[in-house]
Design a protein around this motif. Structure first.
Motif, PDB file in Angstrom:
ATOM      1  N   ARG A   1       0.860  -1.184   0.000  1.00 46.87           N
ATOM      2  CA  ARG A   1       0.000   0.000   0.000  1.00 46.87           C
ATOM      3  C   ARG A   1       0.893   1.229   0.000  1.00 46.87           C
ATOM      4  O   ARG A   1       2.068   1.162   0.323  1.00 46.87           O
ATOM      5  CB  ARG A   1      -0.905   0.040   1.245  1.00 46.87           C
ATOM      6  N   GLY A   2       0.292   2.381  -0.318  1.00 50.58           N
ATOM      7  CA  GLY A   2       1.031   3.629  -0.229  1.00 50.58           C
ATOM      8  C   GLY A   2       1.846   3.910  -1.457  1.00 50.58           C
ATOM      9  O   GLY A   2       1.595   3.395  -2.541  1.00 50.58           O
TER      10      GLY A   2
ATOM     11  N   ARG B   1       1.141   3.218   6.735  1.00 47.19           N
ATOM     12  CA  ARG B   1       1.679   1.947   6.257  1.00 47.19           C
ATOM     13  C   ARG B   1       2.919   1.537   7.049  1.00 47.19           C
ATOM     14  O   ARG B   1       3.150   0.360   7.319  1.00 47.19           O
ATOM     15  CB  ARG B   1       2.007   2.054   4.768  1.00 47.19           C
TER      16      ARG B   1
ATOM     17  N   THR C   1      -0.435   8.450   4.383  1.00 49.30           N
ATOM     18  CA  THR C   1      -0.482   7.047   3.956  1.00 49.30           C
ATOM     19  C   THR C   1       0.835   6.350   4.273  1.00 49.30           C
ATOM     20  O   THR C   1       0.850   5.191   4.705  1.00 49.30           O
ATOM     21  CB  THR C   1      -0.776   6.954   2.453  1.00 49.30           C
TER      22      THR C   1
ATOM     23  N   GLU D   1       8.064  -1.556   1.296  1.00 51.68           N
ATOM     24  CA  GLU D   1       7.317  -2.816   1.252  1.00 51.68           C
ATOM     25  C   GLU D   1       8.241  -3.971   0.867  1.00 51.68           C
ATOM     26  O   GLU D   1       8.176  -5.065   1.438  1.00 51.68           O
ATOM     27  CB  GLU D   1       6.188  -2.708   0.215  1.00 51.68           C
TER      28      GLU D   1
ATOM     29  N   SER E   1      -5.006   2.607  11.099  1.00 46.77           N
ATOM     30  CA  SER E   1      -5.708   2.987   9.881  1.00 46.77           C
ATOM     31  C   SER E   1      -6.510   4.238  10.171  1.00 46.77           C
ATOM     32  O   SER E   1      -6.696   4.627  11.327  1.00 46.77           O
ATOM     33  CB  SER E   1      -6.643   1.866   9.416  1.00 46.77           C
TER      34      SER E   1
ATOM     35  N   THR F   1       1.729  -0.004  10.134  1.00 44.18           N
ATOM     36  CA  THR F   1       1.138  -1.313   9.844  1.00 44.18           C
ATOM     37  C   THR F   1       2.212  -2.361   9.620  1.00 44.18           C
ATOM     38  O   THR F   1       2.121  -3.488  10.119  1.00 44.18           O
ATOM     39  CB  THR F   1       0.225  -1.214   8.618  1.00 44.18           C
TER      40      THR F   1
END
Length: 899
Positions: free
Chosen positions: A210-211, A256, A252, A217, A266, A259
């Motif tokens: 995401r992002g 993320r 974002t 990631e 969120s 997360t």
């Protein structure tokens, strides 16, 4: 690992290397046989940059057809696709392809779509705005093509990298983004958009990315197992088109990032938590105001209102805010974690309240709101990462330890900072504050560094607790920094982070960074000296000798104990053949000369005072009490390390057959053992003849902390006790933090139902001084003369009264050396007191101090004029007993019998 890679001539390598795989459905396998890598370029309204970018890419000195450029357009409206099509299939050297996405613009999804279309084994991602220099493409792709690394990052933040044309706020935002990612990955520029990687790695992130920072990631999906190299680049701000970066993208990224760290963070969770929090604020604040108006104390009111609001918040958060992570019924383990977070938040907010009400004199009905905000922040992050963590995609054990370490260290640092200026000084700190009021080159019982730091702090922040202690706080941060660097050099970054965690929570680290004593700068200098010694003796870095000389000299200005590291260094050089060659070089001798030069103020002071300090410390080193005290040494070690830490220290010092057998590992282990063992051996020997102080061994454990931190997560050590020990660290850390927070809340605000007792004869000097001031004023009114107030302890009473005395109308305070008893520096500040008819007020913590010396001799009464009886005064605060102080009034002083 950061490596500087510059391989402009990889033409031969690319031309000889054949493709190891092809994608299914390729239109022309013959063409792809020479294809080595694919460049994926996401675009959104970049029409003005397409031609310059492709022109520079086509000019690279690379074999024709060795790479392709895939543009993935996210719905541009400025003609970007048309610009790409003009190049597509019409250039002999450059393969250009276009993919137009029809979904909602999303940078990560665009890149993944381009990766899916790519034919190369290696993927390069870069922006279309020319901020990433195409000329660095060969250097960036080479480490992945030759399989020495899995990921290569075009980095702005390694030697040789830079940023050109960005405004200052953009540079700071980028830096902050990178710093926030540092606890999760070992990359300086985790927010870079210019990187290369092996194509198969993309499959690990396709479903969860995401992002707009896909590099992060990719690194997190590798679970710390990827071989990553950073290649320096010069990043240029765009000259054409407009930036797509917005606040939404930044939020974002933060979301993320948390997360990936394992938190349930969120927009929905945060908004629901905030809604519940607003209800909790209303309950908390209203109940607090009602309790305060009903006569409840500050501590009782904020504790009762907190628990009422917390109970309601847990019910709503578990069933609504974090409903996806709640089982639908009460889980006692989850509720226990909630209570744990709540208690820590409560004890922290007590410090915030005390700071605002007692320190800044904010009315309590206003102070409660910032206190509630601080509580909410702790509760939210505690709930997101600990009470209701994300169990669907948990991070690796290493990342979990990093995140936990970061949060715990931040809590410990903030806890110290909040209570720094509201907790009263202990007598030791007041004594060193008196040093700063009588500035000199050195002092009788300690070198001058502690006085210099207090003088600097109080010059900036005033003569208050914060001004006195801010030096200790900064020294604690310096110690953390050098310990992290030492542990990273000996092991790795993760070990460094855990070493800082241990330093922050173990008693010897937390206490020395909280109280302004000579141990605070000693710990910082000890850690710095260890770092530079490791760099010089193990890593063979010549520049480190300069740092060693500076750190060693500053350490000797803090406490003579640091000289033990010099002994350890000599032993290491004698044992280690590689380090022995330094004896034939000038660097160690220059470092020793520099250290001696820095230490010269102490030498000069001792020359002026018949070597009083050196002789005193020499006698002290032979032991206090002249008795066998080895059992006390072990008890003291147990106190400063905790039982878990002591067992871990023993295991760390023992040989282990399954550890790294390499030559460097053996030298590293020798370094740790000698620089821990030599100071401990000295303390062991001293304890055979006298009683060492409980904190003397504290700095000796700094050299061993990296090894203890390394053992915390190592699965290779097969001893069952080591496995159990790893499980014991979590409760140990929790209990230590709770103890510190509880103790600070207790001494500052109190705990309802728990009276003050025991240690308080050495505390609450602010209130005690006020009572003595009233007695002194009464005596002055009755006699017409200002009395002399004499502190009848070695220095505790006199120095504490001096610090908390009313500076507008100060008392005339002396030490007990007035009666021939030792009073340390008061012997130098006030070496004699002539006979006087002024009233004398003797003040002590125990009744016998006002009549006898420590050996029971009455050398006080005979030199007093009309001495009165010993009287007692009970010290109270808000009607609650705090402590007792004893005083005795005489009508004059006959002078010393020796005169």
């Amino acid at each position: 690992m950061n490596l500087l890679i510059d391989l402009p001539d990889i033409t031969n390598f690319l031309s000889l290397r054949s493709s190891s795989s092809t994608s299914s459905g390729l239109p022309d396998p013959a063409i792809t046989s020479a294809l080595q890598f694919s460049v994926v370029v996401p675009t959104l309204n970049e029409a003005d940059n397409i031609d310059p970018l492709l022109t520079r890419l086509s000019a690279l000195d690379l074999p024709a057809g060795s790479f392709e450029v895939i543009f993935v357009d996210d719905g541009s409206s400025d003609g970007t696709p048309e610009k790409v099509r003009a190049w597509e299939g019409h250039h002999s050297r450059l393969r250009v392809r276009l993919l137009e996405r029809r979904e909602k613009p999303d940078l990560t999804r665009s890149i993944l779509a381009g990766v899916a279309l790519a034919r190369g084994d290696v993927i390069v991602v870069m922006d279309a705005d020319l901020s990433h220099p195409p000329e660095r493409l060969p250097a960036l792709v080479a480490p992945v093509l030759n399989r020495s690394h899995d990921v290569a990052v075009g980095s702005r933040y390694v030697p040789g990298g830079s940023t050109v044309g960005w405004p200052l706020h953009r540079q700071w935002l980028s830096r902050i983004g990178g710093w926030l990612a540092r606890p999760l990955c070992d990359v300086n520029d985790a927010t870079s958009g210019f990187f290369s990687f092996r194509r198969e790695l993309s499959s690990a992130i396709a479903e969860r990315a995401r992002g707009y920072k896909i590099l992060l990631e990719l690194l997190m999906a590798g679970q710390g197992k990827l071989r990553v190299v950073e290649v320096p680049i010069c990043f240029h701000d765009r000259t054409r088109g407009t930036s797509k970066l917005s606040f939404f993208h930044q939020w974002t990224y933060l979301q993320r990032l948390m997360t990936l760290a394992g938190g349930t963070v969120s927009v929905g969770t945060a908004s629901r938590f905030a809604a519940v929090g607003l209800i909790g604020v209303a309950v908390d604040a209203l109940l607090f105001q009602w309790l305060m108006s009903s006569g409840a104390g500050l501590a009782l009111a904020h504790i009762m209102s907190f628990f009422a609001a917390a109970a309601m918040n847990y019910s709503l958060n578990s069933k609504w805010s974090f409903r996806r992570h709640h089982e639908g019924y009460l889980r006692w383990d989850q509720f226990g974690r909630f209570l744990t977070v709540g208690v820590f938040a409560l004890l922290m907010r007590g410090g915030v309240l005390a700071l605002l009400v007692y320190g800044l004199h904010v009315p309590s009905f206003l102070a409660i709101f910032p206190a509630i905000a601080a509580t909410a922040a702790i509760n939210y992050f505690g709930s997101a990462f600990y009470v209701f963590p994300d169990k669907r995609n948990p991070p690796s054990l290493d990342v979990r330890w990093r995140v936990a370490s970061f949060g715990i260290v931040m809590f410990a640092v903030l806890l110290r900072l909040v209570y720094l200026g509201v907790a009263q000084l202990i007598p030791d700190e007041a004594y060193y504050w008196n040093y700063a009021q009588h500035m000199d080159l050195s002092f009788f019982d300690h070198p001058p560094m502690v006085a210099w730091l207090i003088w600097l702090g109080t010059s900036i922040f005033g003569n208050n607790e914060f001004g006195v202690r801010i030096g200790a706080f900064v020294c604690g941060l310096v110690t953390m920094g050098y310990l992290y660097a030492l542990a990273r050099n000996l092991y790795d970054k993760s070990t460094g982070i855990r070493a800082v965690l241990l330093l922050a929570v173990l008693p010897f680290g937390f206490v020395t960074a909280t109280l302004m004593t000579p141990d605070a700068p000693l710990m910082a200098a000890w850690a710095a000296t260890l770092y530079y010694m490791e760099r010089a003796l193990v890593a063979d870095q010549r520049w480190a000798w300069l740092g060693m000389g500076l750190a060693f000299g500053l350490g000797l200005l803090s406490k003579y104990t640091l000289g033990l590291l010099g002994l350890a260094a000599l032993v290491f050089v004698m044992i280690d053949p590689a380090a022995r060659r330094w004896l034939r070089r000038p660097h160690p001798y220059l470092a020793a000369s520099l250290a001696l030069l820095l230490f010269s103020p102490v030498v000069i002071w001792n020359m002026q005072h018949d070597w009083a300090s050196i002789l005193f410390q020499s006698e002290r080193a032979t032991g206090i009490g002249n008795k066998f005290s080895l059992q006390w040494l072990f008890l003291h070690i147990l106190l400063v390390l905790t039982p878990t830490g002591l067992i871990a220290a023993v295991l760390a010092l023992l040989p282990a057959r399954d550890r790294d057998p390499s030559h460097y590992a053996n030298r590293r282990r020798l370094f740790v053992i000698i620089f821990t063992g030599m100071p401990l051996a000295v303390f062991f020997a001293l304890s055979l003849f006298g009683a060492p102080k409980f904190h003397w061994t504290a700095p000796a454990w700094l050299a061993l902390l990296p090894t203890i931190a390394w053992m915390m997560v190592q699965a290779s050590d097969l001893r069952s006790i080591a496995v159990r020990l790893r499980a014991a660290w979590k409760p140990t850390i929790g209990v230590c933090l709770f103890f510190y927070a509880f103790a600070m809340h207790y001494v500052v605000l109190g705990i309802p139902g728990i009276p003050y007792a025991g240690f308080t004869e050495h505390y609450f000097w602010r209130e005690a001084t006020h009572e003595i001031e009233q007695i002194a004023k009464k005596v002055q009114r009755e006699t017409g003369q200002k009395p002399i107030v004499v502190g009848m302890s070695k220095w505790s009473v006199a120095t504490s009264l001096s610090f908390y005395d009313d500076k507008a109308e100060p008392m005339d305070i002396r030490g007990r050396n007035m009666f021939g008893q030792n009073a340390s520096m008061y012997n130098f500040w006030y070496p004699s007191e002539p006979a006087t008819s002024r009233p004398i007020i003797l003040v002590g913590m125990k009744p016998w101090q006002l009549e006898h010396d420590i050996e029971g001799n009455d050398n006080i009464t005979p030199v007093l004029v009309q001495p009165g009886t010993v009287q007692e005064v009970a010290i109270e605060r808000d009607g609650k007993p705090l402590r007792r102080v004893y005083y005795r009034i005489a009508q004059g002083y006959l002078g010393s019998r020796e005169n």
